[in-house]
Design an enzyme around this catalytic site. Structure first.
Site, PDB file in Angstrom:
ATOM      1  N   GLY A  75       0.850  -1.186   0.000  1.00  0.00           N
ATOM      2  CA  GLY A  75       0.000   0.000   0.000  1.00  0.00           C
ATOM      3  C   GLY A  75       0.885   1.235   0.000  1.00  0.00           C
ATOM      4  O   GLY A  75       2.115   1.141  -0.062  1.00  0.00           O
ATOM      5  N   CYS A 115       0.441 -31.348  14.930  1.00  0.00           N
ATOM      6  CA  CYS A 115      -0.931 -31.831  14.997  1.00  0.00           C
ATOM      7  C   CYS A 115      -1.241 -32.750  13.816  1.00  0.00           C
ATOM      8  O   CYS A 115      -0.928 -32.424  12.664  1.00  0.00           O
ATOM      9  CB  CYS A 115      -1.900 -30.656  15.000  1.00  0.00           C
ATOM     10  N   TRP A 127       6.535 -31.681  21.816  1.00  0.00           N
ATOM     11  CA  TRP A 127       5.529 -32.705  21.580  1.00  0.00           C
ATOM     12  C   TRP A 127       4.128 -32.126  21.697  1.00  0.00           C
ATOM     13  O   TRP A 127       3.887 -31.175  22.429  1.00  0.00           O
ATOM     14  CB  TRP A 127       5.702 -33.887  22.537  1.00  0.00           C
ATOM     15  N   ARG A 160      -8.178 -33.054  26.557  1.00  0.00           N
ATOM     16  CA  ARG A 160      -8.242 -32.081  25.457  1.00  0.00           C
ATOM     17  C   ARG A 160      -9.110 -32.605  24.306  1.00  0.00           C
ATOM     18  O   ARG A 160      -9.632 -31.835  23.506  1.00  0.00           O
ATOM     19  CB  ARG A 160      -6.823 -31.782  24.962  1.00  0.00           C
TER      20      ARG A 160
END
Length: 499
Positions: free
Chosen positions: A20, A320, A407, A419
């Site tokens: 921009g 994940c 981990w 979870r």
């Protein structure tokens, strides 16, 4: 028949920002990264704002007290991980709150009849070099003197020597009176060249200590995220939808500033029940974030449930594997754009602005700016922070490289089955995360300064010096696979490779 969405599930790597107009005001030094953390109504401001738009993930391998302290000192916020006993998590929160509190309640105290041996043992246990000497050895007993590391020599002094024989006695101390402001206390420290100022009440009982090092630390960290009243560092904590009735009271008692439900799937009645219980028992005094979700329906559900901020992202984290294991998730960019649009509609309809947190899907630093431009108010990161000295994991040498362990909470190592709670009595049946390493990167502050420098520079190229301007004015384009190749190094032989 299932409902089919017509849009393509896209990632941050498929977009670029278009420059921009860079005005003369667009200097990195003029850029503000301040952003709301919890919801607020039109005409008001968020009760808690972040000074940088970054929070650390609710993970065993990321968010311990040391990282929480360092991140808060630099303007962000950590969420202490929930996959541990309640007592341990609450103690981690206390450690952060006590680190630099302006007025510090002394938790290292002895009596004049104790010995140098007791002083040494207490120092090794607490790492506190200033010890309050009171008539009963408590933190609010009658102050009779103090001990600092300058009052004794471990190698030469008799360890059986009584404290009363080598402490700095009360009549030689300069003290502040209860009710003194932090500014006044710091002025006394400077005028008398003190390192420690005891604060006492009208009966000479010890109330607080004020430390010069805390003042110096605040000057070195101008973006520090702390309570404006008592200067305690801000800290968050994760909770689950199982033991929250026991965990939440303990965390609040420890001084936590904000909570967040840690779950891979936030679009559930379990989260609705958890939020409802917290709001019923604590009202708006205890902010609670919820998630994770990936579409507008999920946002509406948690917004109507009362969430103070909402996390976006399923399956995009570097460790994940939810998408591989369950086929559940959505490209992080697409999810964020959809949820941001729904958040804006909710704002127009209700006059309530609910911040959204982008969780996962980041590969490069510029992806942070893309996420913010797409509507995120702040980002939650795990891998990024796991690389630093302050994360709780070990630094190892593998071959010629130094690494840190990292981990996922869905891995067998974490055993955080809460979870992934789906009701009933099930425990973790299969993994949704992996056990891995990340390259060791050193101190957080040095790396964070570089990252934030890139963010500010990119914002200036977009013609924005605030996150609000970035979201209003940024121009974003999709890129083709060949455009991605063009954007990297090509058609040359790098000198390192030619040796």
């Amino acid at each position: 028949m299932a409902n089919f969405l017509t849009d393509v599930s896209r990632t941050f790597g498929e977009y670029l920002l278009i420059p921009g107009l860079t005005t003369k005001q667009c200097l990195p030094s003029n850029v503000s990264l301040r952003t709301p953390l919890i919801k607020f109504s039109k005409g008001q401001t968020s009760p808690i704002s972040l000074n940088i738009p970054l929070v650390s993930a609710i993970m065993q391998s990321v968010s311990g007290p040391e990282l929480a302290i360092e991140l808060a000192r630099n303007g962000g916020l950590s969420f202490i991980y929930a996959s541990q006993p309640i007592k341990n998590q609450a103690e981690m929160v206390r450690k952060v709150k006590k680190f630099k509190a302006g007025f510090v309640v002394s938790d290292s105290n002895l009596t004049p009849e104790h010995t140098l041996s007791d002083v040494i043992k207490l120092y090794r246990k607490t790492d506190h070099s200033t010890i309050g000497i009171t008539d009963d050895g408590t933190s609010n007993g009658k102050l009779l003197g103090i001990i600092t590391s300058r009052d004794y020599r471990i190698e030469k002094d008799d360890h059986d020597m009584k404290i009363k024989d080598f402490m700095t006695p009360f009549d030689k101390l300069i003290v502040g009176k209860s009710g003194i402001t932090l500014s006044e206390a710091n002025q006394i420290l400077w005028e008398h060249k003190l390192n420690t100022l005891p604060v006492i009440d009208e009966r000479q009982n010890l109330v607080y200590f004020v430390f010069r090092k805390d003042y110096d630390s605040h000057r070195e960290n101008p973006y520090e995220l702390s309570n404006p009243v008592n200067k305690e560092l801000r800290v968050g904590a994760g909770i689950n939808t199982r033991d929250y009735k026991d965990r939440v009271p303990a965390l609040i008692e420890a001084g936590v500033d904000v909570l967040c439900i840690d779950s891979s799937d936030g679009y559930s009645e379990w989260q609705q029940d958890t939020i409802s219980w917290i709001k019923t028992n604590y009202g708006d005094k205890t902010p609670i974030g919820a998630g994770n979700i990936v579409d507008g329906d999920g946002f509406r559900f948690l917004a109507n449930a009362g969430a103070d901020f909402i996390k976006v992202g399923i399956g995009g984290g570097s460790i994940c594997i939810t998408r591989e294991q369950k086929g559940i998730g959505r490209g992080q960019a697409t999810a964020l754009i959809d949820v941001a649009n729904e958040r804006n509609k909710y704002w127009d309809e209700t006059g309530v602005y609910i911040p959204i947190c982008s969780d996962g899907g980041l590969v490069h630093d510029y992806h942070i700016v893309l996420a913010l431009a797409m509507g995120a108010d702040f980002l939650m990161m795990g891998r990024y922070f796991a690389r630093f000295d302050e994360s709780p994991t070990k630094t190892l040498r593998i071959g010629n490289n130094y690494v840190k362990e990292y981990w996922g909470e869905g891995s067998n190592r974490a055993q955080n089955w809460q979870r992934y709670d789906t009701g009933g009595n099930d425990t973790l049946k299969f993994e949704e995360g992996v056990d891995s390493y990340v390259p060791y990167a050193g101190k957080m502050k040095e790396n964070l300064d570089i990252t934030l420098g890139k963010v500010k520079s990119t914002m200036c190229s977009c013609g924005a010096i605030s996150l609000q301007e970035l979201q209003q004015n940024a121009k974003i384009t999709l890129v083709s696979s060949t455009s991605i190749v063009e954007g990297g190094v090509h058609d040359v032989i790098l000198k390192e490779q030619s040796k």
